[in-house]
Enzyme design. Structure first.
Site: not given
Ligand code: FAD
Length: 648
Positions: A364, A269, A70
């Site tokens: 986080p 948190y 967030d």
């Molecule tokens: P992500 O946001 O993880 O996005 C990856 C996307 O790829 C997802 O939508 C997933 O469904 C998709 N995906 C994965 N594998 C495949 C595949 N094989 N084929 C197709 N699609 C796929 N950060 C904070 O700062 N505070 C928090 O409270 C916090 N809580 C979190 C809670 C959870 C459950 C998670 C998973 C992460 C949390 N984070 C938090 C971390 C933060 O959300 C991430 O650092 C951030 O979202 C990273 O972005 P990203 O796009 O790299 O990956």
């Protein structure tokens, strides 16, 4: 925002009029895997290029609705401005203006406020530090994509199961997909689908399939620290519940309160225990009740009456990093420095990339996950587009890993320190203050504005840095207020740096130069546009606007009321589009209503002026003398490819 260039059109100007014809879904320029913040930033950037074919796949059945990150750093807001939705985020978000620190009072042992500080120092950015659900950030990106010429929508319920390089020359990457949205009620065809791509980018999170297919691992500290996070509507007598609050209790651990958008909800948190080897977050049986009990104990003697838990999660976190961000760079430093100039390095142009959590994870506590992932994607998007469109040499693609790996490493190191300070039980007031001091000192870093890229084919040296002490080579263009000359609009100069893949040359005029013929600005413009060695003449294809590849803007020192538009060189009042209408938005003057003007704010040499070359991702490639045409030409000659049909 500029529109009506090619004729009047009623309706929403954000909705691109031209829609690119449907393209093959099984042969694409770029396949983006994952629609988290990294994947959506990348896809949104790529949709700025109508000539590309782009597909984005997401295994979830639909857009994210709740939860996850967030915290939105100032630098990310600057980037959102470039994508056109910063104002929407500002309006909805909670603004983090002040931070408070609470710890046990040395005399009484009772929890007490130890300090209250400004969160973002003055003039760090024109943008605030804000809090907004990751899901809403996704929505804004989805809107940008849906309104683009591509009308791009993620393929939900579509999972990547494998990726590999083939020997094919045109589409060297093969991805295998399958439906992931099959249910007993609505079974779907589970025949795998094969997609051939020129490039594939794994933005598929910490458990990345793309990373695993490449055989890479996230190395570092095991993800053993268990964290609880909950978004709650609660009644409390804790007085600072609407401020970002770092609370270190005497005996119950630490809590970080982040007020949420909307004025009522807060995020907490809560640091939980370390997991044992091989144990997963789910094994501990954490429930919302566990989190509420722990938060209540930390906040004691203040009370916490939780009325509703909107979202909660318990997740493991560790500081981990992949040592490769693409399928080529085995040893980053030697691989990049050993480049032979044509970027192929014996046919080794990277074709498969990873970004965001797929290549680095961290706690986080510093609120970096979403921000850094988006920054990775913003760094990569324009590079991919300009290589695919044949405007830049493939060697450009190596700079992605070179630049972003270094930044991820810095973040991991920073995160280790802040995490250990946050978790430490303060045994003395000095130790508690140490945490606070580090927190304050690093505020620039967590705001995302400290990123500085090393010299490379897209970032120059600092020999003439003295011409602009506040606009620093390798760092993001730090905006400042100006008045737009033609219509006297007060605005931020940085807001002309849109996410449209264009390079920008920002000319700060020397004193007395009003753009008149024979002056330094006019001579430079003439070189850029008319001289065969000038980069605009050289790298702009026939049939497009003169600012299509390189966009030139000028800032003059006098009042806008004393300037004469008619004296400006043609490059600063270019005719554009189907109708040949004039673009009046290229020139600016200082805004002196609120203190020092842009020349003083950014330390521009008033006598000599300066030329600032800005990359499409808003980072400063060069600070140059206004008369150093050779250096300016060389910046683009190193990188760009002459079009087959050249302007002029
Ligand atoms: P992500 O946001 O993880 O996005 C990856 C996307 O790829 C997802 O939508 C997933 O469904 C998709 N995906 C994965 N594998 C495949 C595949 N094989 N084929 C197709 N699609 C796929 N950060 C904070 O700062 N505070 C928090 O409270 C916090 N809580 C979190 C809670 C959870 C459950 C998670 C998973 C992460 C949390 N984070 C938090 C971390 C933060 O959300 C991430 O650092 C951030 O979202 C990273 O972005 P990203 O796009 O790299 O990956």
């Amino acid at each position: 925002m500029q529109y009506h260039q090619d004729g009047f059109r009623p309706g929403n100007p954000s909705l691109a009029e031209q829609v690119v014809p449907p393209r093959s879904r099984s042969n694409v320029d770029v396949l983006v895997v994952g629609s988290g913040p990294a994947g959506l930033t990348l896809a949104a950037q790529l949709t700025a290029f109508p000539g590309l074919s782009v597909r984005i796949v997401e295994q979830r059945p639909g857009p994210l609705q709740v939860g996850q990150a967030d915290g939105i750093a100032c630098r990310s807001m600057e980037m959102f401005q470039a994508f056109g939705f910063a104002e929407k985020v500002s309006k909805e978000a909670y603004w983090v203006n002040e931070t408070v620190f609470w710890r046990p009072d040395a005399a009484t042992g009772r929890l007490a406020r130890a300090d209250r500080i400004q969160d973002v120092e003055d003039d760090l950015s024109e943008m605030p530090h804000v809090i907004l659900s990751q899901a809403r950030v996704h929505d804004f990106y989805l809107e940008v994509m849906a309104q683009s010429t591509h009308r791009l929508v993620p393929d939900y319920g579509c999972q990547l199961i494998d990726v590999k390089r083939t020997g094919d020359v045109e589409y060297p990457v093969m991805a295998t997909l399958r439906r992931s949205d099959s249910t007993a009620d609505t079974p779907t065809d589970d025949t795998p689908e094969v997609v051939h791509a020129r490039y594939i980018v794994g933005c598929d999170g910490a458990r990345s399939t793309v990373r695993r297919a490449l055989g890479y691992r996230l190395e570092g500290e095991a993800a053993r620290q268990l964290w609880g996070v909950m978004d709650v509507l609660a009644v409390t007598d804790f007085p600072d519940v609407r401020l970002k609050a770092a609370i270190q209790s005497a005996d119950h651990g630490s809590l970080l309160i982040i007020p949420r958008e909307g004025g009522f909800m807060v995020r907490m948190y809560i640091e939980l225990d370390e997991l044992d080897d091989g144990e997963r977050a789910g094994d501990r049986g954490v429930t919302p009740e566990t989190l509420i009990a722990k938060a209540t104990a930390i906040l004691s003697p203040y009370t916490l009456d939780v009325k509703e838990v909107a979202w909660w999660s318990a997740y493991e976190i560790g500081q981990r990093l992949s040592d490769r961000f693409d399928d080529v760079s085995s040893d980053i430093s030697s691989d990049i420095s050993g480049d032979d100039g044509d970027g192929e390095r014996s046919g080794r142009t990277p074709r498969i990339f990873i970004a965001g959590d797929a290549c680095h994870t961290h706690s986080p506590k510093a609120g970096q996950g979403m921000n850094v992932g988006m920054a990775d994607a913003f760094n990569l998007g324009w590079k991919l587009a300009s290589v695919i469109e044949g405007r830049s040499r493939p060697a450009l693609l190596h700079t992605y890993t070179e630049e972003r790996h270094a930044k991820a490493k810095e973040l991991i190191d920073f995160d280790k320190v802040i995490s250990s300070l946050f978790s430490a039980k303060p045994t003395s007031s000095q130790e508690a203050e140490q945490f606070q001091q580090y927190f304050q000192k690093q505020a620039r870093y967590t705001a995302g504005v400290e990123t500085r890229y090393e010299p490379s084919m897209i970032t120059g040296g600092v020999a003439t840095q003295h011409l602009s002490s506040g606009l620093v080579v390798g760092m993001r263009f730090h905006s400042a207020p100006v008045i737009r000359l033609a219509d006297a609009k007060p605005m931020q100069l940085g807001h002309v740096l849109e996410a449209d893949g264009r390079w920008r040359i920002i000319v700060f005029a020397p004193a007395g130069d009003r753009g008149q013929a024979g002056g330094a600005v006019a001579q430079l413009c003439s070189f850029l546009a008319d001289d065969p060695a000038g980069p605009i003449r050289r790298y702009t294809p026939d049939g497009v606007d003169v600012d299509d590849v390189i966009d030139v803007r000028a800032v003059f020192q006098g009042s806008h009321r004393d300037m004469d538009l008619g004296l400006l060189p043609p490059l600063l009042t270019p005719t554009k589009g189907r109708l040949g209408v004039i673009d009046y938005q290229k020139s600016f003057c200082p805004d002196v209503r609120n203190g020092p003007d842009i020349f003083d704010q950014r330390g521009i040499d008033r006598d000599a002026g300066a030329v600032i070359v800005v990359r499409p991702d808003q980072y400063i490639a060069d600070v140059l003398s206004i008369t150093d045409r050779a250096a300016l030409a060389e910046r683009f000659d190193q990188l760009m490819i002459e079009p087959v049909t050249r302007s002029g």
